[in-house]
Design an enzyme around this catalytic site. Structure first.
Site, PDB file in Angstrom:
ATOM      1  N   ASP A   1       9.471   3.594 -83.490  1.00  0.00           N
ATOM      2  CA  ASP A   1       8.670   4.625 -82.851  1.00  0.00           C
ATOM      3  C   ASP A   1       7.616   5.105 -83.836  1.00  0.00           C
ATOM      4  O   ASP A   1       7.902   5.254 -85.032  1.00  0.00           O
ATOM      5  CB  ASP A   1       9.531   5.805 -82.406  1.00  0.00           C
ATOM      6  CG  ASP A   1       8.767   6.758 -81.526  1.00  0.00           C
ATOM      7  OD1 ASP A   1       8.723   6.524 -80.303  1.00  0.00           O
ATOM      8  OD2 ASP A   1       8.169   7.718 -82.055  1.00  0.00           O
ATOM      9  N   THR A   2       6.409   5.305 -83.340  1.00  0.00           N
ATOM     10  CA  THR A   2       5.312   5.771 -84.190  1.00  0.00           C
ATOM     11  C   THR A   2       4.827   7.134 -83.713  1.00  0.00           C
ATOM     12  O   THR A   2       4.623   7.347 -82.517  1.00  0.00           O
ATOM     13  CB  THR A   2       4.135   4.769 -84.155  1.00  0.00           C
ATOM     14  OG1 THR A   2       4.593   3.495 -84.631  1.00  0.00           O
ATOM     15  CG2 THR A   2       2.992   5.238 -85.042  1.00  0.00           C
TER      16      THR A   2
END
Length: 198
Positions: A79-80
């Site tokens: 996840d960014t």
């Protein structure tokens, strides 16, 4: 022995719909499969430190993986998040939201953090990587053009560094470029290599 040789005994599975993450794994010479789409609740507590959100969500995605992990499988989730002025910027929900995000980033430094979780049948390991990025002062015309011509709606912070706005707008970067694209591939390869040594 090279990492891709060590991984021949395993089925590496990327549990992400991101075409950019797929491309980075491919370009790193790794053979992998892509997991079918599955739902994940991406909420997090309001009092969670901003720099811990990406890693938390990568673990949450890993925990939501719908299949039992076999002995010879390795599952990767990621996840960014983009952090600007202490706020976590996820994916925009509208054109107006995307415009607001880009105006917030305009002319300033912000931080991009990608959290990654590597999971086997008997072990889960998570880590995160941070990169600082600085945009020039963006004009309203540049912001509107980018949103109209490109695809910011599926990107944290409403931009892709590898797209037009990255070429014309980013003045400086401190840390991993590939982390901003969506996967800190060098660190991931190092962590996979370390896991296979144990």
């Amino acid at each position: 022995m090279l990492l891709h040789d060590k991984l021949r005994r395993y089925d590496l599975i990327l549990a992400s719909g991101s075409p950019r993450r797929r491309q980075l794994l491919k370009d790193a010479g790794l053979t992998f499969g892509v997991a079918p789409y599955f739902e994940t609740d991406e909420s997090f507590a309001d009092d969670m430190p901003a720099d811990g959100v990406a890693e938390y969500l990568s673990r949450k995605k890993s925990e939501c993986y719908p299949s039992e992990i076999k002995k010879d499988e390795i599952v990767i989730t990621a996840d960014t998040t983009v952090i600007a002025e202490g706020n976590v910027l996820g994916k925009p929900v509208s054109v107006e939201h995307a415009s607001d995000m880009l105006r917030l980033l305009s002319g300033k430094w912000h931080t991009v953090i990608t959290g990654v979780t590597i999971r086997t049948c008997c072990r889960t390991h998570s880590f995160s990587v941070s990169t600082r990025v600085k945009f020039k002062k963006l004009t309203d015309e540049e912001i509107s053009y980018y949103i109209e011509k490109y695809s910011p709606m599926d990107k944290a912070g409403s931009y892709g560094i590898q797209e037009w706005i990255g070429y014309i707008g980013i003045e400086a970067i401190d840390g991993s470029y590939y982390n901003v694209v969506g996967l800190p591939i060098q660190r991931l390869c190092t962590e996979l290599d370390n896991m296979l040594k144990e």
